[in-house]
Design an enzyme around this catalytic site. Structure first.
Site, PDB file in Angstrom:
ATOM      1  N   GLU A   1       0.817  -1.227   0.000  1.00  0.00           N
ATOM      2  CA  GLU A   1       0.000   0.000   0.000  1.00  0.00           C
ATOM      3  C   GLU A   1       0.843   1.268   0.000  1.00  0.00           C
ATOM      4  O   GLU A   1       0.299   2.373  -0.068  1.00  0.00           O
ATOM      5  CB  GLU A   1      -0.936   0.073   1.220  1.00  0.00           C
ATOM      6  N   GLY A   2       2.161   1.127   0.140  1.00  0.00           N
ATOM      7  CA  GLY A   2       3.021   2.294   0.319  1.00  0.00           C
ATOM      8  C   GLY A   2       3.311   2.573   1.783  1.00  0.00           C
ATOM      9  O   GLY A   2       4.004   3.542   2.115  1.00  0.00           O
TER      10      GLY A   2
END
Lengths: 339, 339
Positions: free
Chosen positions: A306-307
């Site tokens: 997701e970062g």
């Protein structure tokens, strides 16, 4: 990288009111950012934007994960509602979140914050043939390039990679094996939490994908089409796009790392713009980062994607530049140097 | 730590829309913060304040560092003018900086941002006898307790340790040897940058300090008085003061780590409030953290002090709580769980 700016940054690090070298790895980070920007001090890498590229995977049919495929679509809704970890972490570090649908199976609404760039409704099963046609791979790469370009045009001075795609650690492992030559057993991890037997099975799936699909690391687009994913291809393009504009890219976990291998194969110079946010718990990530010569800024055994990991490293990048820009020199501050 | 809040936090981590365990060490961090606050979710640890305790050292006469003693005073001026790394990093992460003079040799102005708590004009030379009288050590501990209490009263919800004191890695090494039983050769580092011969000499100085001064780890105040420093004693008090108010303390490098050994010896429960921001390049820091059972959040080979390393870990602490507080559960978000 601009050598004059690099030299200026190194000189300045030695004149700043601190013992030379005492900021450790962050001194190198600031020097690289100066070289990338072509000036010293470089601009502080803010505002930053994280792009979460989402896609589905035909190899899900091979039971490489215990999560239903629908979860990719459901998590995109969760991102858009601000309910995921990437939202919480992005808020903490003051970063804008953009979701990019490059290949989710499900239908998604037309809403702000979601870029509709669907190339296909998921990839094909890599144990049966190529994931994508070469044309699809190119479309996904181009989508990534354009997202990077648009985010930089909007004023962002740092791009952060993110991903969502149930089963996407399997194509990542195949990509890492293809680009580094490592055996699947050494670089295939437990993803979101497989037991021993399921992990063995996943290794065999990766092995089969590499047997079924001829991969040539000198043809990176071909490798992405053969055993990659749409978010992997888009992330490779995103890295290339950011590097082309001279903006730093902060890489997240193993999905981003495997995409970076493709980006590096397409354009070795693109790695000048890349910083590894963290080292995840996935064994393939360590291998990918070593192959790329990137040193992760921390390792907290995260394995979410997701970062999320990269976002936590963003303040480190920003602080390294802020120090280079704002810290007084010995002369200016009237502080004595070492005898 | 409150067991009910701990259980609630663990349960919530497993219900959040992410694979269980995928936030790695940050899940443990959030659980500890919940246990410390006695509620789940705990308050986000912000605003935060870093306190930089400054002092000088009689052992400077033994040539354990290449830096002139005046640099301690000069750097305090630099802090007050906003020109040091701690200022740049604190600005990056939105933290207030307070400088506390507990033992600087030079005279300092009466200005905002500097707390005058001078116990003595530096310590005595630990190779000739004790650094401090027991009374002086107690005064310095009390000064640290009061600074913590005042910063919490002012509304801060996280305290960050910082230090400034030319030669202060030497008493740190002596403290670490005294509290852990390690040989000085294994825990004495190169500080701000000694060559091989100077490093050997520094090890001998630490060894002599421990021969000249009888140290009993069961008498932590006595150890601080014998071979410590005024900033070390104050930092020990600062940790105890923060822990007493239930506010988390983010520890910086080897000076803070050695002070934490004293705090832990005075009150083992105080470690419940402590988080190790980073692991520095000093070998004694690793030993101290292991002895305390603290796991550093990152390691970038920093060796500056001032609170610089701990400040970069602050967003991690804050993000861990923000995730626990804001991330949707599978049920609430309509996301399917694992099969």
């Amino acid at each position: 990288l601009n050598q004059r700016a690099i030299n200026e940054a190194r000189d300045r690090q030695d004149q700043m009111t601190k013992p030379p070298g005492s900021l450790g790895v962050l001194e190198d980070v600031s020097v690289q950012l100066a070289g990338l920007a072509g000036e010293c001090p470089p601009p502080i890498p803010e505002p930053a934007a994280v792009a979460v590229f989402a896609g589905d995977h035909g190899v899900h049919a091979q039971k490489v994960t215990a999560w239903p495929q629908d979860v990719t679509t459901q998590m995109v809704h969760n991102f858009l509602n601000g309910g995921a970890v990437v939202n919480a972490f992005a808020e903490q570090v003051g970063t804008e979140v953009t979701i990019v649908d490059v290949g989710v199976v499900g239908d998604l609404p037309t809403v702000p914050g979601l870029l509709p760039r669907k190339v296909a409704r998921g990839t094909a099963d890599i144990t049966q043939g190529p994931a994508l046609t070469r044309t699809q791979a190119v479309y996904a790469i181009e989508a990534g390039v354009e997202v990077a370009r648009d985010l930089v045009s909007a004023g962002n001075r740092c791009l952060v990679t993110g991903d969502m795609g149930i089963a996407n650690t399997t194509p990542s492992a195949a990509l890492i094996a293809a680009f580094t030559g490592f055996d699947p057993a050494d670089i295939t991890g437990r993803g979101t939490g497989l037991d021993e037997a399921a992990h063995e099975h996943k290794i065999e799936v990766v092995r089969r994908a590499l047997e079924v699909n001829a991969v040539d690391p000198n043809d990176p687009t071909g490798v992405l089409a053969a055993v990659g994913g749409l978010e992997h291809a888009a992330l490779a393009g995103f890295i290339l796009g950011a590097a082309a504009t001279g903006v730093p890219v902060l890489l997240d976990g193993v999905i981003s790392g495997s995409a970076a291998l493709a980006a590096a194969a397409l354009s070795p110079a693109s790695m000048n713009a890349c910083f590894a946010g963290h080292c995840s718990a996935e064994p393939g990530h360590t291998v990918a980062l070593r192959h790329l010569g990137l040193h992760p800024l921390f390792g907290l055994e995260m394995r979410l994607g997701e970062g999320s990991g990269a976002l936590l490293a963003l303040p480190m990048l920003q602080a390294s530049v802020r120090a280079l820009r704002d810290v007084a020199t010995f002369d200016a501050a009237g502080v004595a140097g070492r005898a």
